[in-house]
Design a protein around this motif. Sequence first.
Motif, short mmCIF file in Angstrom:
data_model
loop_
_atom_site.label_atom_id
_atom_site.label_comp_id
_atom_site.label_asym_id
_atom_site.label_seq_id
_atom_site.Cartn_x
_atom_site.Cartn_y
_atom_site.Cartn_z
N THR A 91 0.84 -1.20 0.00
CA THR A 91 0.00 0.00 0.00
C THR A 91 0.87 1.24 0.00
O THR A 91 0.64 2.18 -0.77
CB THR A 91 -0.93 0.01 1.23
N VAL A 92 1.89 1.27 0.84
CA VAL A 92 2.75 2.44 0.96
C VAL A 92 3.55 2.68 -0.31
O VAL A 92 3.66 3.81 -0.79
CB VAL A 92 3.69 2.30 2.19
N GLY A 125 1.72 -2.05 10.70
CA GLY A 125 0.42 -2.66 10.43
C GLY A 125 -0.40 -2.89 11.69
O GLY A 125 -1.51 -3.43 11.60
N ARG A 126 0.14 -2.48 12.84
CA ARG A 126 -0.60 -2.68 14.09
C ARG A 126 -1.95 -1.96 14.06
O ARG A 126 -2.06 -0.88 13.47
CB ARG A 126 0.20 -2.08 15.26
N PRO A 127 -2.95 -2.55 14.72
CA PRO A 127 -4.17 -1.77 14.92
C PRO A 127 -3.88 -0.66 15.93
O PRO A 127 -2.86 -0.68 16.60
CB PRO A 127 -5.15 -2.81 15.50
N GLY A 128 -4.75 0.30 16.00
CA GLY A 128 -4.57 1.36 16.98
C GLY A 128 -4.32 2.73 16.38
O GLY A 128 -4.50 3.74 17.05
N LEU A 129 -3.87 2.76 15.12
CA LEU A 129 -3.66 4.04 14.43
C LEU A 129 -3.74 3.77 12.94
O LEU A 129 -3.14 2.81 12.45
CB LEU A 129 -2.30 4.64 14.79
N ASP A 130 -4.50 4.59 12.23
CA ASP A 130 -4.68 4.36 10.80
C ASP A 130 -3.39 4.61 10.03
O ASP A 130 -2.54 5.39 10.45
CB ASP A 130 -5.81 5.25 10.26
N LEU A 131 -3.26 3.94 8.89
CA LEU A 131 -2.02 4.00 8.11
C LEU A 131 -1.77 5.41 7.57
O LEU A 131 -0.62 5.84 7.50
CB LEU A 131 -2.08 2.98 6.96
N ARG A 132 -2.80 6.14 7.23
CA ARG A 132 -2.61 7.51 6.74
C ARG A 132 -1.90 8.35 7.79
O ARG A 132 -0.92 9.05 7.49
CB ARG A 132 -3.97 8.14 6.40
N THR A 133 -2.36 8.29 9.04
CA THR A 133 -1.72 9.06 10.10
C THR A 133 -0.31 8.55 10.37
O THR A 133 0.61 9.35 10.58
CB THR A 133 -2.57 9.00 11.39
N ARG A 134 -0.13 7.25 10.36
CA ARG A 134 1.21 6.69 10.55
C ARG A 134 2.17 7.25 9.51
O ARG A 134 3.29 7.66 9.83
CB ARG A 134 1.18 5.16 10.48
N GLU A 135 1.77 7.23 8.25
CA GLU A 135 2.65 7.68 7.18
C GLU A 135 2.94 9.18 7.27
O GLU A 135 4.07 9.61 7.03
CB GLU A 135 2.06 7.32 5.81
N LEU A 136 1.95 9.97 7.60
CA LEU A 136 2.18 11.40 7.78
C LEU A 136 3.18 11.65 8.91
O LEU A 136 4.06 12.51 8.78
CB LEU A 136 0.86 12.12 8.06
N HIS A 154 8.21 8.07 1.80
CA HIS A 154 7.09 8.17 2.73
C HIS A 154 6.19 9.38 2.47
O HIS A 154 5.03 9.37 2.89
CB HIS A 154 7.59 8.10 4.17
N LEU A 155 6.69 10.38 1.78
CA LEU A 155 5.78 11.43 1.29
C LEU A 155 4.83 10.82 0.26
O LEU A 155 3.62 11.04 0.32
CB LEU A 155 6.57 12.58 0.68
#
Length: 199
Positions: A91-92, A125-136, A154-155
């Motif tokens: 995805t990333v 990939g952990r639950p608890g924080l969405d991937l969009r926020t993780r990547e930002l 990562h941008l």
Amino acid sequence: MPEARRALLRVAAALATRDAARVRAALESAHGVAEGNHVDEVLLQSHLFVGFPDALNALAVWREVSGSQAPAALGEDPRVWEARGEQVCETVYGGNYQKLRENVRGLHPEFDGWMVNGGYGRVLGRPGLDLRTRELCIAALLAVWNAPRQLHSHLRGSLNAGASVAEVDEAVEIACAEMSAGRADEVRALWAGIRDRAR
């Protein structure tokens, strides 16, 4: 962008400064604004970039600032990490996923597995924080950390994970507040090239 996400981005950017006072200030600002488990996730994932010592120090400050106890461990079966890591990493990186895997294997085959299973499967990939926020948050951290190749990835990864151009603009500006004017110009120029191709 919601203020809670801005607070997480400021924590991520502050972590990359390695300045204890700035990290504490960002965590104090995040307290009561961002969800505590989201702050935990940003701090946990930071070890992939700044290392265990800085992540541990930041977690200790967060426990003090927030007054929170450590959450229960997820207790995940490590066998889920490989498939989840492949999915998150793809995805990333989007169309560059296979090339990334080949390049990393060319550097060292063990590192490829560590990246996918450990980095993307166990951590990102952990639950608890969405991937969009993780990547930002990763983009903000890498901008301050001065890792342009990884920042570029990562941008783009932020966009691939569903962030809007405006959200990445804001993440970049939050990061730029933690660096010199000259470095900030370099980061903005890097992002401008990606942003122009994304439109």
